[in-house]
Scaffold this motif. Structure first.
Motif, PDB file in Angstrom:
ATOM      1  N   SER A  27      35.933  30.297  41.356  1.00  0.00           N
ATOM      2  CA  SER A  27      36.593  30.337  40.052  1.00  0.00           C
ATOM      3  C   SER A  27      38.104  30.115  40.164  1.00  0.00           C
ATOM      4  O   SER A  27      38.703  30.263  41.237  1.00  0.00           O
ATOM      5  CB  SER A  27      36.318  31.678  39.362  1.00  0.00           C
ATOM      6  OG  SER A  27      37.043  32.711  40.002  1.00  0.00           O
ATOM      7  N   ASP A  28      38.708  29.771  39.049  1.00  0.00           N
ATOM      8  CA  ASP A  28      40.157  29.565  38.983  1.00  0.00           C
ATOM      9  C   ASP A  28      40.934  30.834  39.320  1.00  0.00           C
ATOM     10  O   ASP A  28      42.097  30.758  39.711  1.00  0.00           O
ATOM     11  CB  ASP A  28      40.560  29.076  37.595  1.00  0.00           C
ATOM     12  CG  ASP A  28      40.092  27.655  37.327  1.00  0.00           C
ATOM     13  OD1 ASP A  28      39.772  26.940  38.303  1.00  0.00           O
ATOM     14  OD2 ASP A  28      40.031  27.270  36.148  1.00  0.00           O
ATOM     15  N   ARG A  29      40.296  31.967  39.195  1.00  0.00           N
ATOM     16  CA  ARG A  29      40.957  33.252  39.477  1.00  0.00           C
ATOM     17  C   ARG A  29      41.555  33.280  40.889  1.00  0.00           C
ATOM     18  O   ARG A  29      42.587  33.884  41.127  1.00  0.00           O
ATOM     19  CB  ARG A  29      39.940  34.383  39.312  1.00  0.00           C
ATOM     20  CG  ARG A  29      40.429  35.727  39.741  1.00  0.00           C
ATOM     21  CD  ARG A  29      39.342  36.772  39.554  1.00  0.00           C
ATOM     22  NE  ARG A  29      39.740  37.998  40.203  1.00  0.00           N
ATOM     23  CZ  ARG A  29      38.903  38.885  40.681  1.00  0.00           C
ATOM     24  NH1 ARG A  29      37.610  38.699  40.560  1.00  0.00           N
ATOM     25  NH2 ARG A  29      39.332  39.968  41.265  1.00  0.00           N
ATOM     26  N   ASP A  31      42.531  30.607  42.566  1.00  0.00           N
ATOM     27  CA  ASP A  31      43.545  29.563  42.686  1.00  0.00           C
ATOM     28  C   ASP A  31      43.359  28.683  43.929  1.00  0.00           C
ATOM     29  O   ASP A  31      44.321  28.364  44.626  1.00  0.00           O
ATOM     30  CB  ASP A  31      44.925  30.212  42.683  1.00  0.00           C
ATOM     31  CG  ASP A  31      46.045  29.222  42.382  1.00  0.00           C
ATOM     32  OD1 ASP A  31      45.777  28.224  41.700  1.00  0.00           O
ATOM     33  OD2 ASP A  31      47.171  29.455  42.847  1.00  0.00           O
ATOM     34  N   GLY A  32      42.129  28.335  44.247  1.00  0.00           N
ATOM     35  CA  GLY A  32      41.858  27.437  45.359  1.00  0.00           C
ATOM     36  C   GLY A  32      41.797  28.083  46.732  1.00  0.00           C
ATOM     37  O   GLY A  32      41.404  27.451  47.694  1.00  0.00           O
ATOM     38  N   ARG A  33      42.218  29.311  46.877  1.00  0.00           N
ATOM     39  CA  ARG A  33      42.145  30.065  48.137  1.00  0.00           C
ATOM     40  C   ARG A  33      42.904  29.396  49.270  1.00  0.00           C
ATOM     41  O   ARG A  33      42.571  29.524  50.434  1.00  0.00           O
ATOM     42  CB  ARG A  33      40.685  30.303  48.544  1.00  0.00           C
ATOM     43  CG  ARG A  33      39.878  31.052  47.512  1.00  0.00           C
ATOM     44  CD  ARG A  33      38.384  31.036  47.791  1.00  0.00           C
ATOM     45  NE  ARG A  33      37.800  29.801  48.234  1.00  0.00           N
ATOM     46  CZ  ARG A  33      37.465  28.779  47.442  1.00  0.00           C
ATOM     47  NH1 ARG A  33      37.677  28.857  46.156  1.00  0.00           N
ATOM     48  NH2 ARG A  33      36.916  27.698  47.941  1.00  0.00           N
ATOM     49  N   SER A  37      48.015  31.892  50.449  1.00  0.00           N
ATOM     50  CA  SER A  37      48.293  32.012  49.011  1.00  0.00           C
ATOM     51  C   SER A  37      47.814  33.352  48.458  1.00  0.00           C
ATOM     52  O   SER A  37      47.044  34.074  49.094  1.00  0.00           O
ATOM     53  CB  SER A  37      47.599  30.884  48.243  1.00  0.00           C
ATOM     54  OG  SER A  37      46.188  31.080  48.250  1.00  0.00           O
ATOM     55  N   GLY A  39      45.799  33.543  46.049  1.00  0.00           N
ATOM     56  CA  GLY A  39      44.367  33.346  45.828  1.00  0.00           C
ATOM     57  C   GLY A  39      43.540  33.684  47.058  1.00  0.00           C
ATOM     58  O   GLY A  39      42.461  34.244  46.961  1.00  0.00           O
ATOM     59  N   GLU A  40      44.077  33.335  48.229  1.00  0.00           N
ATOM     60  CA  GLU A  40      43.382  33.682  49.466  1.00  0.00           C
ATOM     61  C   GLU A  40      43.302  35.199  49.618  1.00  0.00           C
ATOM     62  O   GLU A  40      42.267  35.759  49.978  1.00  0.00           O
ATOM     63  CB  GLU A  40      44.093  33.091  50.678  1.00  0.00           C
ATOM     64  CG  GLU A  40      43.441  33.501  51.984  1.00  0.00           C
ATOM     65  CD  GLU A  40      44.367  33.405  53.181  1.00  0.00           C
ATOM     66  OE1 GLU A  40      43.844  33.436  54.303  1.00  0.00           O
ATOM     67  OE2 GLU A  40      45.587  33.338  53.019  1.00  0.00           O
TER      68      GLU A  40
END
Length: 72
Positions: A27-29, A31-33, A37, A39-40
């Motif tokens: 998911s976009d939550r 942010d691409g991981r 980052s 997101g990661e």
């Protein structure tokens, strides 16, 4: 209930749960991981929470699930 029916229900539940986990991580939550980052970090936190929910423990000799390493 017959064994085959229970096995079929279990397989369906596992597929459903697996799909939900993959959809969450994709998911976009998160942010691409991207490595390093936010997101990661969020994805790692999510996975650690799932491991704890399942009753998993950190590896022997460790107090946390995260294991530091360097990229080469």
């Amino acid at each position: 209930m017959a064994v085959a029916a229970v096995q079929a229900q279990t397989a369906t539940a596992v597929k459903s749960r697996s799909r939900a986990l993959v959809e969450t991580l994709a998911s976009d939550r998160f942010d691409g991981r991207l490595t390093g980052s936010a997101g990661e970090r969020l994805a790692g936190d999510f996975l650690i929470d799932e491991l704890k929910r399942l009753g998993a423990k950190p590896l022997p000799g460790l107090t946390e699930f995260r294991v530091p390493f360097t990229f080469t």
